[in-house]
Design a protein around this motif. Sequence first.
Motif, short mmCIF file in Angstrom:
data_model
loop_
_atom_site.label_atom_id
_atom_site.label_comp_id
_atom_site.label_asym_id
_atom_site.label_seq_id
_atom_site.Cartn_x
_atom_site.Cartn_y
_atom_site.Cartn_z
N SER A 68 78.78 -26.85 -64.30
CA SER A 68 77.95 -25.84 -64.95
C SER A 68 76.99 -25.11 -64.00
CB SER A 68 77.16 -26.47 -66.09
OG SER A 68 78.02 -26.74 -67.18
N VAL A 69 76.91 -25.53 -62.76
CA VAL A 69 76.20 -24.69 -61.78
C VAL A 69 76.81 -23.28 -61.78
CG1 VAL A 69 75.74 -24.37 -59.31
CG2 VAL A 69 75.44 -26.62 -60.35
N THR A 70 78.09 -23.20 -62.14
CA THR A 70 78.79 -21.91 -62.25
C THR A 70 78.06 -20.96 -63.19
OG1 THR A 70 80.90 -23.01 -61.87
CG2 THR A 70 80.99 -20.82 -62.87
N LYS A 71 77.34 -21.48 -64.17
CA LYS A 71 76.68 -20.60 -65.14
C LYS A 71 75.67 -19.66 -64.47
CE LYS A 71 77.15 -23.53 -69.26
NZ LYS A 71 78.13 -24.52 -68.75
N VAL A 72 75.05 -20.09 -63.39
CA VAL A 72 74.13 -19.20 -62.69
C VAL A 72 74.92 -18.12 -61.95
CG1 VAL A 72 72.11 -19.08 -61.19
CG2 VAL A 72 72.61 -21.20 -62.40
N LEU A 73 76.12 -18.46 -61.46
CA LEU A 73 76.97 -17.46 -60.83
C LEU A 73 77.43 -16.43 -61.86
CD1 LEU A 73 77.08 -19.98 -58.85
CD2 LEU A 73 79.32 -19.13 -58.17
N THR A 74 77.87 -16.91 -63.03
CA THR A 74 78.30 -16.00 -64.09
C THR A 74 77.16 -15.08 -64.51
OG1 THR A 74 79.92 -17.61 -64.90
CG2 THR A 74 79.22 -15.89 -66.44
N THR A 75 75.97 -15.61 -64.64
CA THR A 75 74.81 -14.79 -65.01
C THR A 75 74.52 -13.75 -63.94
OG1 THR A 75 73.87 -16.65 -66.24
CG2 THR A 75 72.37 -14.86 -65.64
N THR A 76 74.65 -14.13 -62.68
CA THR A 76 74.45 -13.17 -61.59
C THR A 76 75.45 -12.02 -61.70
OG1 THR A 76 73.64 -14.93 -60.14
CG2 THR A 76 74.37 -12.89 -59.08
N LEU A 77 76.70 -12.32 -62.04
CA LEU A 77 77.70 -11.27 -62.22
C LEU A 77 77.32 -10.34 -63.38
CD1 LEU A 77 80.98 -13.37 -61.81
CD2 LEU A 77 80.08 -11.69 -60.20
N LEU A 107 73.44 -10.50 -78.93
CA LEU A 107 73.33 -9.53 -77.85
C LEU A 107 73.82 -10.14 -76.53
CD1 LEU A 107 69.73 -8.16 -78.63
CD2 LEU A 107 71.93 -7.48 -79.64
N VAL A 108 74.09 -9.28 -75.57
CA VAL A 108 74.56 -9.74 -74.26
C VAL A 108 73.56 -10.72 -73.66
CG1 VAL A 108 75.16 -9.03 -71.92
CG2 VAL A 108 75.90 -7.64 -73.87
N ARG A 109 72.26 -10.41 -73.74
CA ARG A 109 71.27 -11.30 -73.14
C ARG A 109 71.23 -12.66 -73.83
NH1 ARG A 109 66.60 -11.40 -76.27
NH2 ARG A 109 66.37 -9.69 -77.77
N HIS A 110 71.61 -12.73 -75.11
CA HIS A 110 71.67 -14.02 -75.79
C HIS A 110 72.73 -14.94 -75.17
CE1 HIS A 110 69.97 -11.91 -79.60
NE2 HIS A 110 69.00 -12.55 -78.97
N LEU A 111 73.80 -14.35 -74.64
CA LEU A 111 74.86 -15.15 -74.04
C LEU A 111 74.37 -15.92 -72.82
CD1 LEU A 111 77.83 -12.59 -74.11
CD2 LEU A 111 77.32 -14.37 -75.80
N ILE A 112 73.53 -15.29 -72.00
CA ILE A 112 73.14 -15.88 -70.71
C ILE A 112 71.76 -16.54 -70.76
CG2 ILE A 112 74.63 -14.43 -69.30
CD1 ILE A 112 72.30 -12.53 -68.84
N SER A 113 71.10 -16.49 -71.92
CA SER A 113 69.83 -17.20 -72.09
C SER A 113 69.98 -18.40 -73.02
CB SER A 113 68.76 -16.25 -72.64
OG SER A 113 69.11 -15.77 -73.92
N HIS A 114 71.20 -18.71 -73.42
CA HIS A 114 71.48 -19.87 -74.27
C HIS A 114 70.78 -19.79 -75.62
CE1 HIS A 114 73.48 -22.09 -70.96
NE2 HIS A 114 72.62 -21.44 -70.21
N THR A 115 70.59 -18.57 -76.11
CA THR A 115 69.95 -18.36 -77.41
C THR A 115 70.90 -17.70 -78.40
OG1 THR A 115 69.06 -16.24 -76.61
CG2 THR A 115 67.64 -18.17 -76.41
N ASN A 116 72.21 -17.81 -78.16
CA ASN A 116 73.20 -17.11 -78.98
C ASN A 116 73.58 -17.87 -80.24
OD1 ASN A 116 75.58 -18.93 -78.03
ND2 ASN A 116 74.67 -18.15 -76.13
N LEU A 271 64.21 -11.13 -62.78
CA LEU A 271 64.43 -11.22 -64.21
C LEU A 271 65.13 -12.53 -64.57
CD1 LEU A 271 64.28 -9.83 -66.99
CD2 LEU A 271 66.50 -8.79 -66.49
N MET A 272 66.07 -12.96 -63.75
CA MET A 272 66.75 -14.22 -64.01
C MET A 272 65.79 -15.40 -63.97
SD MET A 272 70.42 -13.87 -61.99
CE MET A 272 70.81 -15.59 -62.28
N GLN A 273 64.72 -15.28 -63.19
CA GLN A 273 63.79 -16.38 -62.99
C GLN A 273 62.65 -16.39 -64.00
OE1 GLN A 273 62.54 -16.39 -58.87
NE2 GLN A 273 64.63 -16.15 -58.11
#
Length: 472
Positions: A68-77, A107-116, A271-273
């Motif tokens: 799941s470290v990959t999740k930070v890579l996916t978010t960066t993309l 929303l798109v941001r819900h996908l990468i903030s784990h609030t979906n 923003l990611m941080q």
Amino acid sequence: MVDMSNNALSTVEAQIREQAAAYCASNHVPGFVAGVYHAGEQVIVAHGTANLATGTPMLADTGFLFGSVTKVLTTTLVLQQAERGVLDLHAPVVRYLPEFTLGDTILVRHLISHTNGIDADLFFPDAKGRDALTAYVSGLADSCGTLFEPGEQLSYSNGGMIVAGRLLEVVTGLPFPELLKRELYTPVGMTDSCTSAEEAILRSTAVGHFLDPETMAARPTGMFTLPDTWGPAGGTPIGTIADLLAFGRTHLAGGVSPSGARVLSAESTALMQQVAFDMDTPNTPPMGLGWVRYPFGDTTVLAMSGASPGGVSILCVLPEHDLVFTAFGNNSGAIMLHDQILRWLLGKHLGVQVPALVTELEQDVDLTPYVGTYRSNQLRVEVSVVDGQLEERTTYEPADASQERIFTEFAGGTTAAPPRRLVPVRPGLFAPAGHPLETFDGYLRLLLVSYHDVRDGRARFRNGGGRLTRRV
């Protein structure tokens, strides 16, 4: 003042080597590899065996599954495409994926903030190749629902990241593995990273191991990666400690890779941080975009850990101290070693004062609001009161034979958990009975269990390991 000389990194190297040797020997972890970058210098330490079936040693450049470290890579993309105007973080997912049927308010941001709220944490469709993520999104409609309204709660979400991966494929026209290689591996300088077992076998790569519960002997996993459908959440990307150090350094440097390539803007990196959602409970630190923000006193550790079949990785970035720590152990018990090293780096190497997270247990807590049955995708948790403590019984309820096969292999053959007791820290927050309170000061605060949204004397949600189950 912290010594940032080569001598200080030599001390770090010696300490990690000593801790790894002792922990692996006493806890049956076959192999371990870790790296630290600090203020312009870095060290990598390897110990033990990468694969007991072959006897291959764990080396500094041995590859491993990121999990799941990959999740930070996916978010960066995702942030890259937002910068380019191809994606709008505040747009509904259905704008880009009309076939996404779990609601037009995600929303798109819900996908990468784990609030979906997508309830798909154990959903493993077994598809391969170019259409794997298409099959995943299609399967969500028939197999999964939602746990809560988008933005209402925070629950660690594999499904959200996988949907984000499919969304990236749609807006870029590239398969996720190709996009990962082109937009991250190459500009970051992750020269030994790949996205498949077929590529990994061409170089030294570690495999996970499971312990026999009777003999405590370690055996290699029978399944190297999860299905291709789990790529963006961490199922398939593979690389080395040096590769993850380079990625972590890119986020330290405002989006500029060690080679000088601009990977992400300083604004998107920041923003990611930033805090995107805060559950206000010690066992679930505030969430950024992709990053989990662990507070250690006045220091914030941006982190993500990752499980793979029989293995566990971690990536930590400390912007306030110009430090990156990353590690992999080829047995899941190595997460304890990750925690030990991280706490040593903070306390001894950096001089960070880390206050106790839990200082005492509270007696006389009314346990009745938390009793009941909680469910999420293929998981049931029965909570009762036994001898004045909460007792949890967790049951895996596979949706079909394919799901059962994949999860059973991922878990090393054991999917049933024994009942466990919880003692109250305070109303709504509980600790596993029998653990010293200092256990929870570090990364292992995730072992605490919390209950949320009490209405009419009954909690609506249980939170274990950052994942929600909902009262039924």
